[in-house]
Design an enzyme around this catalytic site. Structure first.
Site, PDB file in Angstrom:
ATOM      1  N   MET A   1       3.037  -1.069  -4.065  1.00  0.00           N
ATOM      2  CA  MET A   1       3.712   0.212  -4.311  1.00  0.00           C
ATOM      3  C   MET A   1       5.220   0.041  -4.140  1.00  0.00           C
ATOM      4  O   MET A   1       5.953   1.007  -3.946  1.00  0.00           O
ATOM      5  CB  MET A   1       3.159   1.277  -3.378  1.00  0.00           C
ATOM      6  CG  MET A   1       1.676   1.547  -3.635  1.00  0.00           C
ATOM      7  SD  MET A   1       1.128   3.173  -3.149  1.00  0.00           S
ATOM      8  CE  MET A   1       1.420   3.136  -1.394  1.00  0.00           C
TER       9      MET A   1
ATOM     10  N   LEU B   1       9.535  -3.874  -1.560  1.00  0.00           N
ATOM     11  CA  LEU B   1       8.952  -5.167  -1.180  1.00  0.00           C
ATOM     12  C   LEU B   1       9.564  -5.740   0.099  1.00  0.00           C
ATOM     13  O   LEU B   1      10.753  -5.591   0.356  1.00  0.00           O
ATOM     14  CB  LEU B   1       9.104  -6.161  -2.330  1.00  0.00           C
ATOM     15  CG  LEU B   1       8.492  -5.705  -3.661  1.00  0.00           C
ATOM     16  CD1 LEU B   1       8.693  -6.782  -4.716  1.00  0.00           C
ATOM     17  CD2 LEU B   1       7.003  -5.377  -3.521  1.00  0.00           C
TER      18      LEU B   1
ATOM     19  N   HIS C   1       4.682  -8.600   1.255  1.00  0.00           N
ATOM     20  CA  HIS C   1       4.449  -8.703  -0.194  1.00  0.00           C
ATOM     21  C   HIS C   1       4.828 -10.101  -0.698  1.00  0.00           C
ATOM     22  O   HIS C   1       4.128 -10.687  -1.527  1.00  0.00           O
ATOM     23  CB  HIS C   1       5.301  -7.681  -0.950  1.00  0.00           C
ATOM     24  CG  HIS C   1       4.998  -6.248  -0.627  1.00  0.00           C
ATOM     25  ND1 HIS C   1       5.915  -5.404  -0.062  1.00  0.00           N
ATOM     26  CD2 HIS C   1       3.873  -5.508  -0.795  1.00  0.00           C
ATOM     27  CE1 HIS C   1       5.393  -4.204   0.086  1.00  0.00           C
ATOM     28  NE2 HIS C   1       4.142  -4.232  -0.344  1.00  0.00           N
TER      29      HIS C   1
ATOM     30  N   GLU D   1      -4.435  -8.481   4.483  1.00  0.00           N
ATOM     31  CA  GLU D   1      -5.326  -8.093   5.584  1.00  0.00           C
ATOM     32  C   GLU D   1      -4.701  -6.971   6.417  1.00  0.00           C
ATOM     33  O   GLU D   1      -5.373  -6.354   7.219  1.00  0.00           O
ATOM     34  CB  GLU D   1      -5.612  -9.312   6.480  1.00  0.00           C
ATOM     35  CG  GLU D   1      -6.499 -10.336   5.810  1.00  0.00           C
ATOM     36  CD  GLU D   1      -6.881 -11.486   6.729  1.00  0.00           C
ATOM     37  OE1 GLU D   1      -6.317 -11.589   7.841  1.00  0.00           O
ATOM     38  OE2 GLU D   1      -7.741 -12.292   6.316  1.00  0.00           O
TER      39      GLU D   1
ATOM     40  N   ASP E   1      -4.128  -4.200   5.406  1.00  0.00           N
ATOM     41  CA  ASP E   1      -4.981  -3.060   5.053  1.00  0.00           C
ATOM     42  C   ASP E   1      -6.407  -3.584   4.926  1.00  0.00           C
ATOM     43  O   ASP E   1      -6.959  -3.682   3.823  1.00  0.00           O
ATOM     44  CB  ASP E   1      -4.492  -2.450   3.741  1.00  0.00           C
ATOM     45  CG  ASP E   1      -3.041  -2.009   3.828  1.00  0.00           C
ATOM     46  OD1 ASP E   1      -2.788  -0.958   4.422  1.00  0.00           O
ATOM     47  OD2 ASP E   1      -2.162  -2.746   3.342  1.00  0.00           O
TER      48      ASP E   1
ATOM     49  N   GLN F   1      -9.180  -1.506   3.294  1.00  0.00           N
ATOM     50  CA  GLN F   1      -8.937  -1.483   1.841  1.00  0.00           C
ATOM     51  C   GLN F   1      -9.401  -2.784   1.193  1.00  0.00           C
ATOM     52  O   GLN F   1     -10.081  -2.771   0.156  1.00  0.00           O
ATOM     53  CB  GLN F   1      -7.441  -1.266   1.620  1.00  0.00           C
ATOM     54  CG  GLN F   1      -6.945  -1.523   0.224  1.00  0.00           C
ATOM     55  CD  GLN F   1      -5.458  -1.264   0.083  1.00  0.00           C
ATOM     56  OE1 GLN F   1      -5.032  -0.126   0.129  1.00  0.00           O
ATOM     57  NE2 GLN F   1      -4.655  -2.296  -0.090  1.00  0.00           N
TER      58      GLN F   1
ATOM     59  N   SER G   1       5.910  -3.323   6.797  1.00  0.00           N
ATOM     60  CA  SER G   1       5.349  -2.234   6.015  1.00  0.00           C
ATOM     61  C   SER G   1       6.489  -1.496   5.329  1.00  0.00           C
ATOM     62  O   SER G   1       7.590  -1.381   5.895  1.00  0.00           O
ATOM     63  CB  SER G   1       4.598  -1.263   6.934  1.00  0.00           C
ATOM     64  OG  SER G   1       4.383  -0.034   6.275  1.00  0.00           O
TER      65      SER G   1
ATOM     66  N   ARG H   1       6.789   1.519   4.942  1.00  0.00           N
ATOM     67  CA  ARG H   1       7.128   2.717   5.715  1.00  0.00           C
ATOM     68  C   ARG H   1       8.054   2.414   6.894  1.00  0.00           C
ATOM     69  O   ARG H   1       8.678   3.329   7.432  1.00  0.00           O
ATOM     70  CB  ARG H   1       5.861   3.415   6.210  1.00  0.00           C
ATOM     71  CG  ARG H   1       5.100   4.116   5.097  1.00  0.00           C
ATOM     72  CD  ARG H   1       3.959   4.955   5.644  1.00  0.00           C
ATOM     73  NE  ARG H   1       3.299   5.728   4.603  1.00  0.00           N
ATOM     74  CZ  ARG H   1       2.315   5.265   3.833  1.00  0.00           C
ATOM     75  NH1 ARG H   1       1.898   4.017   3.984  1.00  0.00           N
ATOM     76  NH2 ARG H   1       1.751   6.035   2.918  1.00  0.00           N
TER      77      ARG H   1
HETATM   78  P1  AMP Z   1       1.559  -1.653  -0.450  1.00  0.00           P
HETATM   79  O1  AMP Z   1       2.792  -1.854  -1.277  1.00  0.00           O
HETATM   80  O2  AMP Z   1       1.835  -1.161   0.930  1.00  0.00           O
HETATM   81  O3  AMP Z   1       0.496  -0.868  -1.171  1.00  0.00           O
HETATM   82  O4  AMP Z   1       0.939  -3.099  -0.238  1.00  0.00           O
HETATM   83  C1  AMP Z   1       0.656  -3.950  -1.313  1.00  0.00           C
HETATM   84  C2  AMP Z   1      -0.144  -5.121  -0.815  1.00  0.00           C
HETATM   85  O5  AMP Z   1       0.603  -5.831   0.180  1.00  0.00           O
HETATM   86  C3  AMP Z   1      -1.450  -4.685  -0.139  1.00  0.00           C
HETATM   87  O6  AMP Z   1      -2.476  -5.593  -0.499  1.00  0.00           O
HETATM   88  C4  AMP Z   1      -1.125  -4.790   1.331  1.00  0.00           C
HETATM   89  O7  AMP Z   1      -2.239  -5.026   2.148  1.00  0.00           O
HETATM   90  C5  AMP Z   1      -0.183  -5.977   1.335  1.00  0.00           C
HETATM   91  N1  AMP Z   1       0.673  -5.945   2.539  1.00  0.00           N
HETATM   92  C6  AMP Z   1       1.421  -4.901   2.982  1.00  0.00           C
HETATM   93  N2  AMP Z   1       2.021  -5.232   4.156  1.00  0.00           N
HETATM   94  C7  AMP Z   1       1.640  -6.499   4.438  1.00  0.00           C
HETATM   95  C8  AMP Z   1       1.921  -7.402   5.523  1.00  0.00           C
HETATM   96  N3  AMP Z   1       2.714  -7.054   6.546  1.00  0.00           N
HETATM   97  N4  AMP Z   1       1.349  -8.627   5.490  1.00  0.00           N
HETATM   98  C9  AMP Z   1       0.531  -9.005   4.468  1.00  0.00           C
HETATM   99  N5  AMP Z   1       0.241  -8.185   3.419  1.00  0.00           N
HETATM  100  C10 AMP Z   1       0.774  -6.961   3.399  1.00  0.00           C
END
Ligand code: AMP
Length: 258
Positions: A31, A34, A38, A149, A151, A154, A186, A188
């Site tokens: 989303m 980055l 990511h 992992e 999430d 998910q 994250s 957020r």
């Molecule tokens: P998002 O943009 O938050 O929807 O995340 C996109 C992908 O990146 C999802 O598969 C998340 O699980 C992964 N992701 C988000 N934060 C992390 C992190 N700190 N470490 C590894 N993967 C992540």
């Protein structure tokens, strides 16, 4: 060269060409906004595939709070720069109308794992997640798709969906990337100021402590977090908390059940 694609038909055309050229495709759905989490998914996809597609789409069907959706950080320019740096081939940035020509009349639902923890506290969240991932997998026909992992619930649901619908994409889980004090990266986190960021580390540190779920809840509440849930399930401990208006989630493997 990194190319920005916004139409579904263009993405499918690229997929067709890759298939003819016998090039494998790795898909990294995000989303945006980055961060190193990511980036680690992109790096793994880069290592394991001929072509890498990064999707950047803030999927409003998975937001159960309109305020959370409108607050979500939008940083496409920086995201594209990072994609270029990581040698991504295609950045797929569809709009809602492109990805939801049915206006969400059709959706993917799971009726067990999606009803606990995140699903219980965010009704409809996983319907939105599974639906958008199904769409992205169908459009890209990716050989491999990469999920964090971070999430974990998910990730399990996406793996289950891929099995249930005989999808040909391999779903690959990637480890959680953390800041030095333990906080999981994250999108957020960028909504937190310096003081809040320091406090956010306490969430991970307490979740990863030897206390049981009730004691963790008590400790975090005393520290000023609003706890949505702290729960153990199938060998992992999961937690979700609010730090002021910002919701944080995390999970860790455990050796025992509480
Ligand atoms: P998002 O943009 O938050 O929807 O995340 C996109 C992908 O990146 C999802 O598969 C998340 O699980 C992964 N992701 C988000 N934060 C992390 C992190 N700190 N470490 C590894 N993967 C992540």
């Amino acid at each position: 060269m990194t190319q920005l694609i916004d139409s579904v038909s263009h993405m499918r055309e690229i997929r067709k060409q890759a298939l003819n050229a016998k090039q494998s495709i790795g898909l990294v759905p995000t989303m945006g906004n980055l961060h190193p989490g990511h980036a680690s998914l992109i790096k793994q996809a880069r290592n394991e595939n001929d072509l890498v597609i990064l999707s950047v789409f803030i999927n409003r069907t998975q937001f159960n709070s309109p305020a959370d959706y409108s607050r979500y950080p939008r940083t496409l320019k920086n995201d594209f720069a990072l994609a270029k740096q990581e040698n991504v081939d295609y950045v797929f940035v569809p709009n809602y109308e492109a990805l939801y020509p049915d206006d969400y009349q059709y959706k993917i639902s799971e009726n067990s794992l999606s009803r606990i923890m995140e699903g219980k506290h965010r009704p409809g969240h996983f319907d939105g997640v599974l639906t958008v991932v199904m769409k992205l997998l169908q459009i890209s026909q990716a050989d491999r798709a990469y999920f964090g992992e971070k999430d974990f619930q998910q990730l399990q649901l996406i793996k289950g969906m891929a099995d249930a619908f005989f999808l040909t994409s391999e779903i690959i889980g990637c480890p959680t990337i953390r800041e030095s004090a333990g906080l999981a990266f994250s999108s957020r986190n960028t909504l937190l100021d310096k003081q809040q960021l320091e406090k956010a580390n306490v969430f991970y540190q307490t979740l990863a402590s030897t206390q049981d779920c009730a004691a963790i809840t008590k400790t975090l509440t005393a520290q000023g977090f609003k706890v949505d849930y702290i729960e153990e399930y199938a060998g992992r401990r999961y937690g979700a908390v609010y730090l002021d208006q910002v919701r944080l989630i995390d999970n860790i493997p455990i050796a025992y059940e509480c």
